[in-house]
Design a protein around this motif. Structure first.
Motif, PDB file in Angstrom:
ATOM      1  N   THR A 288      13.451  61.142 -45.613  1.00  0.00           N
ATOM      2  CA  THR A 288      12.666  59.918 -45.714  1.00  0.00           C
ATOM      3  C   THR A 288      11.197  60.263 -45.716  1.00  0.00           C
ATOM      4  O   THR A 288      10.774  61.249 -45.109  1.00  0.00           O
ATOM      5  N   GLY A 289      10.416  59.466 -46.412  1.00  0.00           N
ATOM      6  CA  GLY A 289       8.975  59.661 -46.412  1.00  0.00           C
ATOM      7  C   GLY A 289       8.374  59.288 -45.079  1.00  0.00           C
ATOM      8  O   GLY A 289       8.871  58.410 -44.367  1.00  0.00           O
ATOM      9  N   VAL A 290       7.298  59.952 -44.725  1.00  0.00           N
ATOM     10  CA  VAL A 290       6.700  59.732 -43.411  1.00  0.00           C
ATOM     11  C   VAL A 290       5.618  58.665 -43.402  1.00  0.00           C
ATOM     12  O   VAL A 290       5.222  58.192 -42.336  1.00  0.00           O
ATOM     13  N   VAL A 291       5.113  58.278 -44.565  1.00  0.00           N
ATOM     14  CA  VAL A 291       4.040  57.293 -44.605  1.00  0.00           C
ATOM     15  C   VAL A 291       4.353  56.251 -45.662  1.00  0.00           C
ATOM     16  O   VAL A 291       4.403  56.576 -46.845  1.00  0.00           O
ATOM     17  N   PRO A 292       4.534  54.973 -45.275  1.00  0.00           N
ATOM     18  CA  PRO A 292       4.690  54.539 -43.889  1.00  0.00           C
ATOM     19  C   PRO A 292       6.101  54.826 -43.396  1.00  0.00           C
ATOM     20  O   PRO A 292       7.039  54.882 -44.195  1.00  0.00           O
ATOM     21  N   PRO A 293       6.275  54.976 -42.085  1.00  0.00           N
ATOM     22  CA  PRO A 293       7.584  55.357 -41.540  1.00  0.00           C
ATOM     23  C   PRO A 293       8.500  54.159 -41.341  1.00  0.00           C
ATOM     24  O   PRO A 293       9.026  53.903 -40.264  1.00  0.00           O
ATOM     25  N   THR A 294       8.726  53.393 -42.402  1.00  0.00           N
ATOM     26  CA  THR A 294       9.378  52.100 -42.260  1.00  0.00           C
ATOM     27  C   THR A 294      10.823  52.191 -41.807  1.00  0.00           C
ATOM     28  O   THR A 294      11.327  51.291 -41.144  1.00  0.00           O
ATOM     29  N   SER A 295      11.552  53.240 -42.179  1.00  0.00           N
ATOM     30  CA  SER A 295      12.982  53.296 -41.896  1.00  0.00           C
ATOM     31  C   SER A 295      13.338  54.188 -40.714  1.00  0.00           C
ATOM     32  O   SER A 295      14.507  54.228 -40.316  1.00  0.00           O
ATOM     33  N   ILE A 296      12.380  54.900 -40.152  1.00  0.00           N
ATOM     34  CA  ILE A 296      12.705  55.882 -39.129  1.00  0.00           C
ATOM     35  C   ILE A 296      13.331  55.225 -37.907  1.00  0.00           C
ATOM     36  O   ILE A 296      14.289  55.735 -37.318  1.00  0.00           O
ATOM     37  N   GLY A 297      12.808  54.074 -37.492  1.00  0.00           N
ATOM     38  CA  GLY A 297      13.383  53.389 -36.345  1.00  0.00           C
ATOM     39  C   GLY A 297      14.841  53.035 -36.570  1.00  0.00           C
ATOM     40  O   GLY A 297      15.675  53.156 -35.658  1.00  0.00           O
ATOM     41  N   LEU A 298      15.174  52.597 -37.775  1.00  0.00           N
ATOM     42  CA  LEU A 298      16.562  52.288 -38.110  1.00  0.00           C
ATOM     43  C   LEU A 298      17.431  53.528 -37.992  1.00  0.00           C
ATOM     44  O   LEU A 298      18.519  53.489 -37.388  1.00  0.00           O
ATOM     45  N   TYR A 299      16.983  54.633 -38.539  1.00  0.00           N
ATOM     46  CA  TYR A 299      17.781  55.864 -38.496  1.00  0.00           C
ATOM     47  C   TYR A 299      18.011  56.321 -37.057  1.00  0.00           C
ATOM     48  O   TYR A 299      19.103  56.748 -36.691  1.00  0.00           O
ATOM     49  N   LEU A 300      16.973  56.222 -36.231  1.00  0.00           N
ATOM     50  CA  LEU A 300      17.129  56.624 -34.834  1.00  0.00           C
ATOM     51  C   LEU A 300      18.143  55.733 -34.117  1.00  0.00           C
ATOM     52  O   LEU A 300      18.980  56.214 -33.351  1.00  0.00           O
ATOM     53  N   ARG A 301      18.082  54.429 -34.366  1.00  0.00           N
ATOM     54  CA  ARG A 301      19.024  53.515 -33.720  1.00  0.00           C
ATOM     55  C   ARG A 301      20.462  53.791 -34.150  1.00  0.00           C
ATOM     56  O   ARG A 301      21.409  53.554 -33.389  1.00  0.00           O
ATOM     57  N   LEU A 302      20.638  54.295 -35.348  1.00  0.00           N
ATOM     58  CA  LEU A 302      21.972  54.586 -35.857  1.00  0.00           C
ATOM     59  C   LEU A 302      22.473  55.975 -35.451  1.00  0.00           C
ATOM     60  O   LEU A 302      23.560  56.377 -35.843  1.00  0.00           O
ATOM     61  N   GLY A 303      21.680  56.704 -34.671  1.00  0.00           N
ATOM     62  CA  GLY A 303      22.134  58.003 -34.173  1.00  0.00           C
ATOM     63  C   GLY A 303      21.684  59.193 -34.979  1.00  0.00           C
ATOM     64  O   GLY A 303      22.102  60.325 -34.700  1.00  0.00           O
ATOM     65  N   TYR A 304      20.852  58.992 -36.003  1.00  0.00           N
ATOM     66  CA  TYR A 304      20.302  60.123 -36.748  1.00  0.00           C
ATOM     67  C   TYR A 304      19.231  60.806 -35.905  1.00  0.00           C
ATOM     68  O   TYR A 304      18.480  60.149 -35.178  1.00  0.00           O
ATOM     69  N   ARG A 305      19.173  62.135 -36.020  1.00  0.00           N
ATOM     70  CA  ARG A 305      18.183  62.914 -35.303  1.00  0.00           C
ATOM     71  C   ARG A 305      17.534  63.918 -36.252  1.00  0.00           C
ATOM     72  O   ARG A 305      18.172  64.371 -37.217  1.00  0.00           O
ATOM     73  N   PRO A 306      16.279  64.288 -35.997  1.00  0.00           N
ATOM     74  CA  PRO A 306      15.609  65.243 -36.898  1.00  0.00           C
ATOM     75  C   PRO A 306      16.362  66.569 -36.971  1.00  0.00           C
ATOM     76  O   PRO A 306      16.894  67.059 -35.971  1.00  0.00           O
TER      77      PRO A 306
END
Length: 326
Positions: A288-306
């Motif tokens: 995912t692109g980092v700017v803007p980080p629009t989807s990162i919160g969704l991915y974290l809530r779904l259990g995705y990790r860096p």
């Protein structure tokens, strides 16, 4: 380990334990990236706080805070965050981070920034979990493809009532389905508008060829509808080498702006995971692109990790990679 076993203290920059921890950090970065860290020769002139964490009396972690008004009024920068390898996974880095944030508030700072590297997914995970979000690379990091920069507002934003969830239906379609194509092209137009100098035309023949190429090997294409209208899409394919065998790659997640925050993305990602499992995949990965980080919160809530990228990242300096078991 009990809390009584751990002590965090402020020390001078040239404290011998602090220096040894900084040297160990720089040696690890040199081994991981094959070259010196950009700021390897920094001194303590601008450092406001230097912390050393001791466990059972042994210095095992450190972190520093510097005032950084050149990055914006009321801004501080975190530096030299490090935990010795044998002590990782015990929450010690979060302990140092929390105390540095407390020190920043005492100093009247309103915002903290930091830089880490794409090959340090554990550090990225720490900062994301602590509420930091990606920001454009600045200064000496602007042209470094392995750098990733983050920021956090120390004053909580006013709470906003969530929008009511939409009544979403998800349906599989062909990659060439006209509604799916239109949604993917809308995504390209939106992304292009965020990138100076990029004026991709959604009707351009080259864009159509690129879209067809992206569809090669796709296992499932899904479209979300609300009230009968197509408002989002996502695709799943087998992750190409060098990602491990059995991994699925989630691609082209897009939700129209008017339906964001209504659960459409969550429904699409859940359906994508189900589709990947149905094809025997065991892990899902995405970028995912980092700017803007629009989807990162969704991915974290779904259990995705860096995760550390398995693909060549040198030409994609504004991406992060996430994975989760299925």
């Amino acid at each position: 380990m009990t809390s009584a076993d751990v002590v965090v203290t402020a020390v001078p920059w040239d404290d011998p334990d602090a220096r040894r921890l900084r040297d160990a950090q720089q040696a690890e970065l040199r081994e991981r990236y094959g070259e010196d860290d950009i700021g390897h020769d920094m001194t303590g002139e601008t450092i406001a706080v230097m912390l050393v964490l001791r466990a059972d009396g042994e210095p095992v972690a450190s972190g520093a805070l510097r005032d950084a008004p050149e990055l914006g009024p009321g801004t501080g920068e975190l530096k030299r965050m490090y935990v010795r390898p044998a002590w990782r996974g015990r929450g010690l880095s979060r302990r140092v981070l929390t105390q540095l944030e407390d020190a920043a508030r005492v100093r009247g700072l309103r915002r903290l920034v930091l830089e880490t590297g794409v090959l340090q997914p554990e550090a990225i995970g720490l900062y994301l979990a602590a509420g930091y979000r990606p920001v454009p690379r600045w200064g000496e990091y602007a042209d470094a493809p392995d750098s990733r920069c983050f920021a956090k507002e120390l004053r909580a934003a006013p709470a906003v009532a969530p929008a009511p969830p939409a009544d979403v239906t998800i349906a599989p379609v062909a990659w060439e389905d006209p509604e799916a194509v239109a949604l993917r092209r809308a995504m390209v137009v939106e992304l292009a508008a965020r990138t100076p100098g990029d004026h991709a035309d959604p009707d351009d023949a080259a864009l159509a060829r690129a879209d067809a190429h992206a569809g090669e090997g796709v296992l499932a294409t899904l479209v979300a509808r609300v009230g009968g209208a197509a408002v989002g899409c996502v695709a799943v394919r087998r992750a190409p080498a060098p990602w491990p065998h059995g991994w699925a790659e989630v691609k082209r997640l897009y939700v129209t702006p008017d339906l964001r925050g209504r659960g459409v993305g969550h429904a699409l990602m859940t359906a994508a995971a189900d589709a990947a499992r149905a094809h025997g995949c065991t892990t899902a990965v995405l970028d995912t692109g980092v700017v803007p980080p629009t989807s990162i919160g969704l991915y974290l809530r779904l259990g995705y990790r860096p995760v550390r990228p398995a693909v060549d990242w040198s030409g994609t300096p504004d991406l992060l990679w996430f994975a989760r078991p299925l």
